[in-house]
Design a protein around this motif. Structure first.
Motif, PDB file in Angstrom:
ATOM      1  N   TYR A 246       0.827  -1.199   0.000  1.00  0.00           N
ATOM      2  CA  TYR A 246       0.000   0.000   0.000  1.00  0.00           C
ATOM      3  C   TYR A 246       0.867   1.257   0.000  1.00  0.00           C
ATOM      4  CZ  TYR A 246       0.661  -0.063   5.141  1.00  0.00           C
ATOM      5  OH  TYR A 246       1.178  -0.076   6.406  1.00  0.00           O
ATOM      6  N   PHE A 247       0.263   2.348  -0.484  1.00  0.00           N
ATOM      7  CA  PHE A 247       0.931   3.633  -0.651  1.00  0.00           C
ATOM      8  C   PHE A 247       0.054   4.702  -0.025  1.00  0.00           C
ATOM      9  CE2 PHE A 247       1.417   7.589  -3.053  1.00  0.00           C
ATOM     10  CZ  PHE A 247       2.794   7.775  -3.034  1.00  0.00           C
ATOM     11  N   LEU A 248       0.641   5.535   0.860  1.00  0.00           N
ATOM     12  CA  LEU A 248      -0.112   6.576   1.554  1.00  0.00           C
ATOM     13  C   LEU A 248       0.545   7.935   1.324  1.00  0.00           C
ATOM     14  CD1 LEU A 248      -0.650   4.802   5.003  1.00  0.00           C
ATOM     15  CD2 LEU A 248      -2.204   4.824   3.051  1.00  0.00           C
ATOM     16  N   MET A 249      -0.296   8.967   1.228  1.00  0.00           N
ATOM     17  CA  MET A 249       0.189  10.340   1.117  1.00  0.00           C
ATOM     18  C   MET A 249      -0.494  11.212   2.159  1.00  0.00           C
ATOM     19  SD  MET A 249       0.384  11.084  -2.994  1.00  0.00           S
ATOM     20  CE  MET A 249       0.866  12.788  -2.650  1.00  0.00           C
ATOM     21  N   ASN A 250       0.279  12.137   2.748  1.00  0.00           N
ATOM     22  CA  ASN A 250      -0.247  13.076   3.726  1.00  0.00           C
ATOM     23  C   ASN A 250       0.244  14.481   3.374  1.00  0.00           C
ATOM     24  OD1 ASN A 250      -1.070  10.738   5.342  1.00  0.00           O
ATOM     25  ND2 ASN A 250       1.089  10.599   5.892  1.00  0.00           N
ATOM     26  N   GLY A 251      -0.445  15.490   3.879  1.00  0.00           N
ATOM     27  CA  GLY A 251      -0.023  16.861   3.628  1.00  0.00           C
ATOM     28  C   GLY A 251      -0.547  17.804   4.688  1.00  0.00           C
ATOM     29  N   SER A 252       0.129  18.945   4.855  1.00  0.00           N
ATOM     30  CA  SER A 252      -0.311  19.922   5.846  1.00  0.00           C
ATOM     31  C   SER A 252       0.154  21.318   5.439  1.00  0.00           C
ATOM     32  CB  SER A 252       0.228  19.585   7.242  1.00  0.00           C
ATOM     33  OG  SER A 252       1.635  19.717   7.281  1.00  0.00           O
ATOM     34  N   VAL A 253      -0.536  22.318   5.975  1.00  0.00           N
ATOM     35  CA  VAL A 253      -0.175  23.727   5.837  1.00  0.00           C
ATOM     36  C   VAL A 253      -0.198  24.327   7.239  1.00  0.00           C
ATOM     37  CG1 VAL A 253      -0.748  25.962   4.838  1.00  0.00           C
ATOM     38  CG2 VAL A 253      -1.196  23.865   3.543  1.00  0.00           C
ATOM     39  N   THR A 254       0.893  24.997   7.622  1.00  0.00           N
ATOM     40  CA  THR A 254       1.004  25.575   8.970  1.00  0.00           C
ATOM     41  C   THR A 254       1.269  27.079   8.862  1.00  0.00           C
ATOM     42  OG1 THR A 254       1.850  23.501   9.883  1.00  0.00           O
ATOM     43  CG2 THR A 254       2.250  25.502  11.152  1.00  0.00           C
ATOM     44  N   PHE A 255       0.525  27.833   9.636  1.00  0.00           N
ATOM     45  CA  PHE A 255       0.642  29.295   9.678  1.00  0.00           C
ATOM     46  C   PHE A 255       1.035  29.700  11.095  1.00  0.00           C
ATOM     47  CE2 PHE A 255      -1.254  33.540  10.297  1.00  0.00           C
ATOM     48  CZ  PHE A 255      -0.693  34.216   9.215  1.00  0.00           C
ATOM     49  N   LYS A 256       2.098  30.503  11.212  1.00  0.00           N
ATOM     50  CA  LYS A 256       2.547  30.919  12.541  1.00  0.00           C
ATOM     51  C   LYS A 256       3.303  32.227  12.435  1.00  0.00           C
ATOM     52  CE  LYS A 256       6.835  28.244  12.280  1.00  0.00           C
ATOM     53  NZ  LYS A 256       7.661  27.188  12.929  1.00  0.00           N
ATOM     54  N   PRO A 257       3.332  33.007  13.512  1.00  0.00           N
ATOM     55  CA  PRO A 257       4.107  34.247  13.509  1.00  0.00           C
ATOM     56  C   PRO A 257       5.598  33.959  13.605  1.00  0.00           C
ATOM     57  CG  PRO A 257       3.092  33.909  15.643  1.00  0.00           C
ATOM     58  CD  PRO A 257       2.568  32.825  14.756  1.00  0.00           C
ATOM     59  N   VAL A 258       6.402  34.848  13.071  1.00  0.00           N
ATOM     60  CA  VAL A 258       7.853  34.694  13.150  1.00  0.00           C
ATOM     61  C   VAL A 258       8.276  34.781  14.616  1.00  0.00           C
ATOM     62  CG1 VAL A 258      10.072  35.682  12.490  1.00  0.00           C
ATOM     63  CG2 VAL A 258       8.183  35.676  10.861  1.00  0.00           C
ATOM     64  N   GLY A 259       8.896  33.724  15.116  1.00  0.00           N
ATOM     65  CA  GLY A 259       9.325  33.699  16.503  1.00  0.00           C
ATOM     66  C   GLY A 259       8.186  33.700  17.486  1.00  0.00           C
ATOM     67  N   GLY A 260       6.957  33.428  17.007  1.00  0.00           N
ATOM     68  CA  GLY A 260       5.785  33.486  17.874  1.00  0.00           C
ATOM     69  C   GLY A 260       5.556  32.209  18.643  1.00  0.00           C
ATOM     70  N   ARG A 261       4.558  32.257  19.485  1.00  0.00           N
ATOM     71  CA  ARG A 261       4.288  31.156  20.397  1.00  0.00           C
ATOM     72  C   ARG A 261       3.172  30.241  19.900  1.00  0.00           C
ATOM     73  NH1 ARG A 261       6.588  32.104  25.426  1.00  0.00           N
ATOM     74  NH2 ARG A 261       7.451  34.196  25.729  1.00  0.00           N
ATOM     75  N   TRP A 262       2.398  30.672  18.916  1.00  0.00           N
ATOM     76  CA  TRP A 262       1.267  29.856  18.492  1.00  0.00           C
ATOM     77  C   TRP A 262       1.418  29.446  17.033  1.00  0.00           C
ATOM     78  CZ3 TRP A 262      -1.375  31.769  14.362  1.00  0.00           C
ATOM     79  CH2 TRP A 262      -1.293  33.141  14.105  1.00  0.00           C
ATOM     80  N   SER A 263       0.672  28.406  16.654  1.00  0.00           N
ATOM     81  CA  SER A 263       0.644  27.973  15.259  1.00  0.00           C
ATOM     82  C   SER A 263      -0.704  27.335  14.973  1.00  0.00           C
ATOM     83  CB  SER A 263       1.771  26.976  14.965  1.00  0.00           C
ATOM     84  OG  SER A 263       1.579  25.763  15.676  1.00  0.00           O
ATOM     85  N   VAL A 264      -1.127  27.419  13.711  1.00  0.00           N
ATOM     86  CA  VAL A 264      -2.375  26.816  13.245  1.00  0.00           C
ATOM     87  C   VAL A 264      -2.056  25.975  12.020  1.00  0.00           C
ATOM     88  CG1 VAL A 264      -4.699  27.229  12.368  1.00  0.00           C
ATOM     89  CG2 VAL A 264      -3.748  28.742  14.110  1.00  0.00           C
TER      90      VAL A 264
END
Length: 786
Positions: free
Chosen positions: A727-745
């Motif tokens: 079987y073959f699986l693919m995953n992907g993501s996009v992450t948004f965060k401030p430069v040097g910041g404490r949070w990410s989405v």
């Protein structure tokens, strides 16, 4: 770049640090990375000695640094490394190292998920249970009842988990994972035949940090993590972390449509770190986890009773709990197949710099209670409804000394390890719908065991570039199989109708494991190595369902001669890393679940020892940082195993002969030259790109990865129903965060192509049952670190 030549010399002369290098620890619980400095400018002999001394004490220095330093320490070297685990590039062996960030990005929630990131690694649950079985380079053991030692050892914070069921439920607040193939145990813990999976969790910090993350995805799945880390005094710190998993049920009852597979897990970990002086670090760790999830129900690959056809929908299953069976078990009549597993542990780690050597003391106590109701025929038909209970506790103690001698030319490690295991288990079956077996059956056993091991490892610098390595380990494993009994009950009155008590049995394993190797540092960035290792795994007992005395008699230890050559290299100012290895394993007395013939009784399931087989293969790992923000990686694993001497009982032919003649006769098939069926090809790759700041203060990270696993034949020369397709699986993501910041989405998708695939299968009672992998999951993750 700022040079650290002068700073490095100060560290060499500082007795408190003993030459260990700077450690980078990123904010929060996501990463603890090793940093290393090259030796190409270290021409003076006292500098080389300091670096060698650092290698001996690397693990203890890492632990001390996490406890004593703030997490925002910045490492500055002459040439900034683009890769993590730089120090590992100067150590022999093809270990795969994963950071905490790797685990988050690739959605590693359980130990089974690690197999998608490591070449030639397979981790499978058995028969819908909550028990992981580990196979590394084809070396492993199928053990549903968990009363035998695994061929691949799992470590949490330097503590070996000799019962792999205890490794479930602790994959949170993890700092790093290391997977080392081949016989091990010459520098710590216990020897085995297959290798080890080392999991290190985050330690307390000297400044206040706390954070939380929430992950919500398809099928109402959620994962919540939190941690708090802070000082109590200047020399005392604490850390508390926890995780909760909920939902995610994607399987269903084929008749009613009712969902099954909902997760319901909780776990906590607490740590105290105390430095009474500059030479001592004492760490106390407590773990607790509870898994009350619904079971990984299977689907029908083949029903030998021809009651139901093969399921075309691999997410379909079936079950029906007999009210009387529920009554005798003491569970609800409305119970779905599910788990009720609880475990806790306490570890005490003491590190002390003695001046002439470094002392490490590791004491641990682990306990687990297992209660698992599993429908092993995936049908409403009551032919294999099972209920497994177990109570296990393990006490272990390790003492280890390490140091340098002979003008710093010799690095040495010596130590002892002891464990004491007390385990009991019951295996219930509902046979009320099987012809000729209208009863409930319970098989019970107890298994006391203790293991005492001594080890020594020597690394001698013959020249500045050439090192010779010698390791030796002696293991004495004494285990008994006691109170092994079988009881049967009337399904209506619940009265006991049959009792069979078997004699007590014992097995003593008293053998040596060893290692010889050579390392040649061709250039500061290129290492060549070769070694020969012998590993031993103790014998054990068949505890699934004992029917005859011969089953309870036990089986022999297995042992392995492993030959490996490899290289490690980095080029273009540490922007390209290429590591590779080739191996050949001569496998002796492999512990394999099959059948034996008992005269006057018939064929029964039992572990046997396969006299001889061999496995060979290669592994290649490539990582590349071609331009700023872009990371590429690729792992390739190839392996192939062949039986050289294996005669297996032909159950069908034996039964046919008995039916025709009334006599039991041993009829075997030769599997000499047959393929072992292990997955031949495993691939995984990753691409990640972090943009330059957008909107001035934010970055976007685009990430994609894939994994491929070749076909696995779980029965030699099996039919298609015994084959797990590739079987073959693919995953992907996009992450948004401030430069040097404490949070990410982040937004992500796993199994983007929504492929149907099977992760394991088992033959239980009358049905060949498969366990499906996960369908496509789409989700989002938010994290905040204070």
């Amino acid at each position: 770049m700022i040079t650290v030549r002068a700073e490095r010399q100060k560290r060499v002369m500082n007795h408190a640090f003993r030459g260990f290098l700077m450690v980078s620890v990123c904010t929060g619980c996501l990463s603890v990375a090793n940093a290393a400095v090259t030796e190409k400018d270290d021409k003076a002999s006292h500098k080389r000695g300091a670096v060698k001394h650092m290698a001996v004490h690397a693990s203890s220095a890492h632990r001390d640094a996490v406890a004593r330093q703030d997490p925002e320490v910045i490492s500055v070297t002459k040439a900034r490394r683009s890769f993590n685990f730089g120090a590992e590039q100067r150590k022999a062996g093809n270990t795969t190292n994963l950071t905490a960030e790797d685990l988050v990005i690739h959605h590693v929630t359980t130990v089974e998920d690690i197999q998608n990131l490591v070449p030639n690694l397979t981790i499978q649950t058995e028969g819908g249970s909550n028990v992981p079985d580990y196979y590394l380079r084809g070396i492993g053991m199928q053990d549903y009842t968990q009363n035998n030692m695994s061929s691949v050892m799992t470590y949490f914070d330097d503590v070996p988990y000799t019962i792999t069921a205890m490794s479930s439920g602790q994959m949170f607040d993890v700092a790093s994972v290391g997977v080392e193939p081949g016989p091990v145990g010459f520098e710590h813990g216990l020897a085995d035949t297959g290798g080890e999976v080392r999991i290190t969790t985050n330690d307390p910090t000297k400044t206040l940090h706390y954070g939380v993350s929430e992950d919500i995805a398809s099928y109402a799945r959620s994962k919540t993590n939190f941690y708090v880390s802070a000082p109590i005094t200047d020399r005392l710190q604490f850390r508390v972390a926890g995780q909760m998993l909920q939902g995610g049920a994607f399987r269903h009852n084929r008749d009613t449509g009712e969902s099954i597979g909902r997760a319901n897990e909780g776990a906590l970990r607490g740590k105290l770190a105390w430095q009474p002086d500059d030479k001592t670090n004492i760490k106390l760790t407590g773990n607790w986890s509870q898994d009350s999830s619904e079971a990984q129900a299977g689907f029908i690959l083949q029903d030998n009773n021809n009651i139901l056809p093969r399921d075309q929908n691999i997410y379909a299953t079936g079950w029906d709990l007999n009210p009387q069976y529920a009554k005798i078990l003491g569970i609800s009549r409305n119970s779905k197949p599910s788990y009720n597993d609880m475990q806790w542990s306490v570890n005490l780690n003491v590190d002390r710099d003695l001046g002439w050597a470094h002392l490490a003391l590791i004491s641990a106590f682990q306990q687990q209670q297992r209660h698992e109701y599993i429908d092993r025929d995936a049908e409403a038909y009551r032919s294999g409804d099972s209920y497994l209970t177990g109570s296990m506790n393990v006490f272990s103690q390790e003492a280890r000394l390490s140091g340098v001698a002979l003008h710093d030319r010799l690095q040495w490690v010596a130590g002892m390890y002891y464990n004491r295991v007390r385990a009991t288990g019951e295996n219930w079956y509902d046979y009320t719908d099987r012809p000729g077996k209208n009863y409930f059956q319970n098989s019970i056993h107890s298994q006391p065991q203790q293991d005492f091991a001594q080890f020594v490892n020597l690394n001698y610098r013959l020249t500045p570039k050439l090192h010779l390595i010698f390791g030796l380990e002696h293991q004495s494993d004494d285990r008994q199989f006691k109170n092994d009994s079988v009881f049967r009950y009337n399904p209506t009155t619940l009265a006991k109708t049959y009792t069979q008590v078997f004699a007590d049995h014992g097995i003593l394993t008293n053998q040596f494991s060893g290692k010889v190797g050579i390392n040649y540092q061709v250039q500061p960035n290129v290492l060549l190595y070769a070694d020969i290792r012998r590993g031993v795994k103790p014998g054990g007992f068949t505890a699934n369902t004992t029917l005859t005395e011969q089953q309870a008699a036990g089986f022999k230890p297995e042992w392995l001669m492993a030959y490996e050559v490899g290289f490690k290299s980095e080029f273009f100012n540490h922007r390209l890393r290429i590591n590779g290895a080739a191996f050949w394993d001569s496998y002796h007395d492999q512990q394999y679940f099959s059948y034996i013939l008992v005269p006057g009784w018939g064929t029964v399931g039992s572990y046997v020892n396969v006299p001889r087989s061999h496995i060979f293969g290669t592994e290649l790992s490539v990582s590349l940082h071609p331009v700023r923000g872009l990371t590429l990686s690729q792992n390739v694993g190839f392996q192939r195993g062949t039986y050289d001497d294996f005669q297996i009982l032909n159950v069908q032919a034996v039964s046919a002969h008995y039916k025709a003649t009334g006599q039991w006769a041993s009829i075997t098939d030769s599997y000499n030259g047959a393929d072992m069926g292990i997955p031949k090809l495993t691939l995984n790759g990753n691409i990640s790109y972090e943009t330059r700041p957008v909107f001035k203060n934010y970055t976007i990270t685009l990430q994609g990865d894939y994994s491929y696993r070749g076909a696995q034949d779980t029965v030699p020369r099996g039919t298609g129903t015994y084959l797990l397709p590739a079987y073959f699986l693919m995953n992907g993501s996009v992450t948004f965060k401030p430069v040097g910041g404490r949070w990410s989405v982040s937004a992500y998708a796993t199994n983007i192509l929504n492929r149907d695939y099977i992760v394991s299968r088992t033959l239980a009672t009358t049905v060949n049952m498969g366990i499906s992998g996960q369908p496509r999951f789409v989700g989002g993750r938010f994290s905040y670190n204070f």
